[in-house]
Structure formats: C-alpha cells, structure tokens
Scaffold this motif. Structure first.
Motif, PDB file in Angstrom:
ATOM      1  N   ARG A 169     -10.911 -10.017  -2.622  1.00 45.38           N
ATOM      2  CA  ARG A 169     -12.880 -10.669  -3.237  1.00 45.38           C
ATOM      3  C   ARG A 169     -12.785  -8.640  -3.454  1.00 45.38           C
ATOM      4  O   ARG A 169     -13.290  -7.937  -4.314  1.00 45.38           O
ATOM      5  CB  ARG A 169     -13.600 -10.624  -3.047  1.00 45.38           C
ATOM      6  CG  ARG A 169     -15.021 -10.862  -4.087  1.00 45.38           C
ATOM      7  CD  ARG A 169     -15.817 -12.001  -3.473  1.00 45.38           C
ATOM      8  NE  ARG A 169     -17.131 -11.383  -2.894  1.00 45.38           N
ATOM      9  CZ  ARG A 169     -17.773 -11.867  -2.106  1.00 45.38           C
ATOM     10  NH1 ARG A 169     -17.697 -13.618  -2.728  1.00 45.38           N
ATOM     11  NH2 ARG A 169     -18.421 -11.954  -1.581  1.00 45.38           N
ATOM     12  N   ALA A 170     -13.025  -8.512  -2.261  1.00 45.29           N
ATOM     13  CA  ALA A 170     -13.000  -6.903  -1.668  1.00 45.29           C
ATOM     14  C   ALA A 170     -11.809  -5.794  -2.170  1.00 45.29           C
ATOM     15  O   ALA A 170     -12.438  -4.759  -2.742  1.00 45.29           O
ATOM     16  CB  ALA A 170     -13.133  -6.870  -0.313  1.00 45.29           C
ATOM     17  N   MET A 171     -10.540  -6.933  -2.011  1.00 47.46           N
ATOM     18  CA  MET A 171      -9.247  -5.484  -2.008  1.00 47.46           C
ATOM     19  C   MET A 171      -9.826  -5.699  -4.118  1.00 47.46           C
ATOM     20  O   MET A 171      -9.820  -4.351  -4.596  1.00 47.46           O
ATOM     21  CB  MET A 171      -8.313  -6.549  -2.471  1.00 47.46           C
ATOM     22  CG  MET A 171      -8.481  -7.228  -0.723  1.00 47.46           C
ATOM     23  SD  MET A 171      -8.384  -5.397   0.111  1.00 47.46           S
ATOM     24  CE  MET A 171      -6.539  -4.772   0.592  1.00 47.46           C
ATOM     25  N   GLU A 172     -10.332  -6.251  -4.339  1.00 48.09           N
ATOM     26  CA  GLU A 172      -9.736  -6.815  -6.103  1.00 48.09           C
ATOM     27  C   GLU A 172     -11.488  -5.387  -6.666  1.00 48.09           C
ATOM     28  O   GLU A 172     -10.584  -5.381  -7.893  1.00 48.09           O
ATOM     29  CB  GLU A 172     -10.166  -8.209  -6.386  1.00 48.09           C
ATOM     30  CG  GLU A 172      -9.049  -8.824  -6.270  1.00 48.09           C
ATOM     31  CD  GLU A 172      -8.772 -10.479  -7.011  1.00 48.09           C
ATOM     32  OE1 GLU A 172      -8.084 -11.096  -6.437  1.00 48.09           O
ATOM     33  OE2 GLU A 172      -9.953 -10.429  -7.202  1.00 48.09           O
ATOM     34  N   ALA A 173     -11.966  -5.944  -5.578  1.00 50.37           N
ATOM     35  CA  ALA A 173     -13.349  -4.940  -5.927  1.00 50.37           C
ATOM     36  C   ALA A 173     -13.433  -3.636  -6.611  1.00 50.37           C
ATOM     37  O   ALA A 173     -13.596  -2.657  -7.300  1.00 50.37           O
ATOM     38  CB  ALA A 173     -14.905  -5.314  -5.646  1.00 50.37           C
ATOM     39  N   ALA A 174     -12.390  -3.234  -4.781  1.00 49.93           N
ATOM     40  CA  ALA A 174     -11.923  -2.184  -5.051  1.00 49.93           C
ATOM     41  C   ALA A 174     -10.802  -0.922  -5.790  1.00 49.93           C
ATOM     42  O   ALA A 174     -11.126  -0.395  -6.717  1.00 49.93           O
ATOM     43  CB  ALA A 174     -11.314  -1.667  -3.511  1.00 49.93           C
ATOM     44  N   ILE A 175      -9.929  -2.168  -6.884  1.00 50.21           N
ATOM     45  CA  ILE A 175      -9.006  -1.443  -7.548  1.00 50.21           C
ATOM     46  C   ILE A 175      -9.741  -1.799  -8.800  1.00 50.21           C
ATOM     47  O   ILE A 175      -9.884  -0.918  -9.271  1.00 50.21           O
ATOM     48  CB  ILE A 175      -7.624  -2.917  -7.749  1.00 50.21           C
ATOM     49  CG1 ILE A 175      -7.014  -3.457  -6.705  1.00 50.21           C
ATOM     50  CG2 ILE A 175      -7.329  -2.951  -8.689  1.00 50.21           C
ATOM     51  CD1 ILE A 175      -6.315  -4.704  -6.940  1.00 50.21           C
ATOM     52  N   THR A 176     -11.121  -3.000  -8.730  1.00 49.07           N
ATOM     53  CA  THR A 176     -11.744  -2.538 -10.312  1.00 49.07           C
ATOM     54  C   THR A 176     -11.754  -1.240 -10.777  1.00 49.07           C
ATOM     55  O   THR A 176     -12.397  -0.434 -11.264  1.00 49.07           O
ATOM     56  CB  THR A 176     -12.952  -3.540 -10.483  1.00 49.07           C
ATOM     57  OG1 THR A 176     -12.295  -4.922 -10.108  1.00 49.07           O
ATOM     58  CG2 THR A 176     -13.666  -3.390 -11.669  1.00 49.07           C
ATOM     59  N   LEU A 177     -12.757  -0.860  -8.848  1.00 49.73           N
ATOM     60  CA  LEU A 177     -13.437   0.692  -9.070  1.00 49.73           C
ATOM     61  C   LEU A 177     -12.456   1.402  -9.095  1.00 49.73           C
ATOM     62  O   LEU A 177     -12.792   3.018 -10.245  1.00 49.73           O
ATOM     63  CB  LEU A 177     -14.759   0.712  -7.535  1.00 49.73           C
ATOM     64  CG  LEU A 177     -15.446   0.002  -7.473  1.00 49.73           C
ATOM     65  CD1 LEU A 177     -16.472  -0.476  -6.310  1.00 49.73           C
ATOM     66  CD2 LEU A 177     -17.023   0.134  -8.532  1.00 49.73           C
ATOM     67  N   VAL A 178     -11.327   1.520  -8.773  1.00 47.88           N
ATOM     68  CA  VAL A 178     -10.005   2.333  -8.631  1.00 47.88           C
ATOM     69  C   VAL A 178      -9.926   2.823 -10.166  1.00 47.88           C
ATOM     70  O   VAL A 178     -10.113   3.754 -10.620  1.00 47.88           O
ATOM     71  CB  VAL A 178      -9.081   2.400  -7.680  1.00 47.88           C
ATOM     72  CG1 VAL A 178      -8.185   3.044  -8.340  1.00 47.88           C
ATOM     73  CG2 VAL A 178      -9.003   2.486  -6.004  1.00 47.88           C
ATOM     74  N   ASP A 179      -9.594   1.508 -10.795  1.00 46.74           N
ATOM     75  CA  ASP A 179      -9.200   1.174 -11.659  1.00 46.74           C
ATOM     76  C   ASP A 179     -10.568   2.382 -12.714  1.00 46.74           C
ATOM     77  O   ASP A 179     -10.634   3.315 -14.345  1.00 46.74           O
ATOM     78  CB  ASP A 179      -9.418   0.097 -12.990  1.00 46.74           C
ATOM     79  CG  ASP A 179      -8.511  -0.984 -12.398  1.00 46.74           C
ATOM     80  OD1 ASP A 179      -7.076   0.132 -11.978  1.00 46.74           O
ATOM     81  OD2 ASP A 179      -7.611  -1.574 -12.798  1.00 46.74           O
ATOM     82  N   ALA A 180     -11.444   1.879 -12.355  1.00 45.55           N
ATOM     83  CA  ALA A 180     -13.217   3.023 -13.483  1.00 45.55           C
ATOM     84  C   ALA A 180     -13.050   4.243 -12.821  1.00 45.55           C
ATOM     85  O   ALA A 180     -14.234   4.826 -12.853  1.00 45.55           O
ATOM     86  CB  ALA A 180     -13.935   2.327 -12.696  1.00 45.55           C
TER      87      ALA A 180
END
Ligand code: 5GP
Ligand code: MN
Length: 321
Positions: A169-180
């Motif tokens: 979940r934390a890694m996916e949150a980070a991906i979402t933030l990097v994408d933003a």
C-alpha cells in the motif's frame, strides 16, 4: 455515531491543522499536504506547530506558512501524527480552542484517541499515507505541491522504504504521488544524503559515550556537546537510527539532555522487539521499532531507570517467543 473526517471537514470553514512538537518529515509533510488540499476545497486553513519547521524541510512548498501562534477562531481542528494532546504543545493551550471538534489522524500504535473523530491506523507507514487516502476521498485532484509534501512524509517515516512496515500500500501510494509529480530522487537526496556539518560533529562527540549493556546500545548528548558543535536543534541528528545498526544490539537508546532539565529519550529496536510500550509507560509513545518520551531528571538516574525497563521488556519479549 458514524461521523467521518469527511463529514466534519465538509461542515467546517475555518480549520486549524496542528502537527506534533519537534516535527519530523511526516509531521511537516502531512500538515502541508493536507493544508494545500483543503485550500483547494475553499477552506480557510491555518497550519500550526509549537516548534519551527527544521531547515531540511524548508524546501517543501508552504513550510514558511507554519505558525506557532495561530490567530482567530476555528470551527475544526485536525491533528496530524500526534499520539496524545501533549504532543500538540503550546499551540493547543489557548482557551479559544476548548470545545472545538478535533479530527485525530495518526498512525502511532500508542495513540490515546483524544479526538472527536479518531482515525488511527498503525498499519500505515506514515500519517502522510493516510492523508493521501483522505485527499482522494475528499475528491481533491493531486498536484505536484500536495504530492511532494505527502511523499516527503512517506519517504522519511519509512527511512527510504526500508522499515519492516513498508507495505505494498505504501509503495502504491508513493507511485501515485510520483505520477502526480513528486520528485522522489530529490526528496530522498534532500532528507537522507545531505546534513549540516554540526550534525556530524555532534555524532563524533556523542559516539564517544557509546556503551553496550546486554542487548542495549546507548549514547548520551549533553547541552555542552551541542554548544561545542554549533548544533542548534533539540533532536539527536539521527543518532538512534544509526546505533541500531550495530550487529550486537537489539535496542538502541539516545539520552538527550535538554537545557530545561528534561531528558529526551529516543529508542529504536530491531524487528521483533517492541519499544513502544516502554515509551508509553514513561508518558511518551511511538511505534514498535521507534519510540520516545521526555522525562525530568538527571542523566544518570534516567539512564538507569530506562535501561532497567528496557531490559525487563526485552526479557519478557524473548521468553514469550
Ligand atoms: P524520535 O526518536 O525520532 O524522536 O522519535 C521516534 C518516535 O517516537 C516517533 O514516532 C515519535 O513520534 C515518537 N516520540 C518521540 N518522542 C516522543 C514523546 O515525547 N511523546 C510521544 N508521544 N511520542 C514520542
Ligand atoms: Mn509519523
């Protein structure tokens, strides 16, 4: 009964956001990230902390807006990364804030649920990870500003995705933030690869005091050391996290004597050993592998008490496994 953070936020117009004293990267990142998101919803937000934002986080957008003297009246308080009311420090002391509803958003296992609405998730790596979820639930589109603040929180609390609670979940949150648009490499470099020379000088002094007692490695920091090194902050410059890298230790402790007679105690442990309950028993809090508290007393007395409590906790935990 089913009041959610979203319903309280929906009804509020003037919101005071507060993070914990001596703020770390998660406290500052969550405070700024949520502040920016709520402004997108047209809310008036005041961002407060009893202590200044440390210089390494001045690169975050909005860090200069954090105040230790919030002015005006508020219809909602949101606390971030705080496990108890005392962690809010003097910004919460004002009489004007009595009775104002509180949303308590935190990931500390030791949270005492002091809010009107308590959203406490010890499985989250960081409060910033929770704030991201809230921002999404509120329907605020992410932008680079919000994403950078929140990724700063996740990166710092996971120590660069290295803590054992670093979930998918934390890694996916980070991906979402990097994408933003959050600049992961820049954040990592800023928070881990650069430090003031004074920090290194302080380590040099404090490392002379290192002792190993059974499974516990400890060191001390005194006001005289800080003065000699030109170290102007109150923290341990990351020393406890360094000490726990010793192969011989299961627990690391830094006893950090403050000028006001208090000793700030910072603890770290290896996975499988929990120091949060000892922190709670001394009036503090934290996570299984990183916890702390402040206590009045002389350094040698505090040291004796704390090491005895930690030895006891270590024995109990090792005999039950
Ligand atoms: P640090 O050693 O980095 O200052 O703190 C490690 C962890 O323990 C952090 O999660 C921090 O929030 C918590 N912690 C440190 N000092 C205190 C304290 O005085 N009270 C409480 N409640 N938590 C603390
Ligand atoms: Mn945190």
């Amino acid at each position: 009964m089913d009041t959610t953070p979203e319903t309280l936020i929906d009804e509020a117009q003037r919101i005071l956001l507060i993070c914990h004293v001596n703020p770390d990267g998660d406290a500052v990142g969550s405070l700024l990230g949520l502040g920016w998101a709520l402004r997108k919803l047209g809310k008036q937000c005041t961002l407060a902390c009893s202590d200044p934002v440390p210089p390494i986080y001045h690169y975050l957008p909005g860090s200069e807006m954090v105040t230790n003297q919030p002015q005006g009246t508020f219809d909602l308080i949101i606390t971030l990364d705080c496990s108890d009311l005392r962690r809010l420090g003097e910004v919460y002391d004002s009489q004007d804030l009595v009775g104002v509803p509180i949303i308590n958003i935190d990931h500390h296992v030791t949270n005492v649920e002091f809010g009107t609405v308590n959203w406490v998730d010890p499985t989250a790596t960081s409060t910033a990870e929770m704030v991201l979820e809230l921002v999404q639930r509120l329907g605020v589109p992410l932008n680079q500003t919000i994403a950078t603040c929140l990724l700063n929180g996740i990166v710092t609390d996971t120590r660069g995705f290295r803590t054992p609670n670093t979930t998918r979940r934390a890694m996916e949150a980070a991906i979402t933030l990097v994408d933003a648009g959050a600049p992961l490499a820049k954040i990592t470099n800023q928070v881990f690869n650069r430090r003031p020379l004074a920090d290194i000088r302080l380590w040099a002094e404090a490392l002379r005091t290192v002792r190993l007692e059974g499974p516990i490695i400890w060191a001390e920091i005194t006001p005289a050391m800080r003065r000699e090194c030109g170290f102007t902050e109150e923290g341990d410059a990351g020393l406890a996290s360094f000490l726990i890298t010793a192969n011989e230790a299961d627990i690391a402790v830094v006893f950090n004597q403050q000028a006001n007679g208090r000793v700030e105690v910072g603890m770290r442990s290896v996975p499988g050993v929990d120091v949060s309950a000892v922190a709670l028993s001394f009036g503090g809090g934290g996570h299984p592998q990183a916890a702390g508290f402040g206590i009045n007393g002389s350094l040698p007395t505090v040291r004796e008490q704390v090491i005895a409590a930690l030895k006891q906790a270590w024995l109990e935990q090792n005999s039950s496994s």
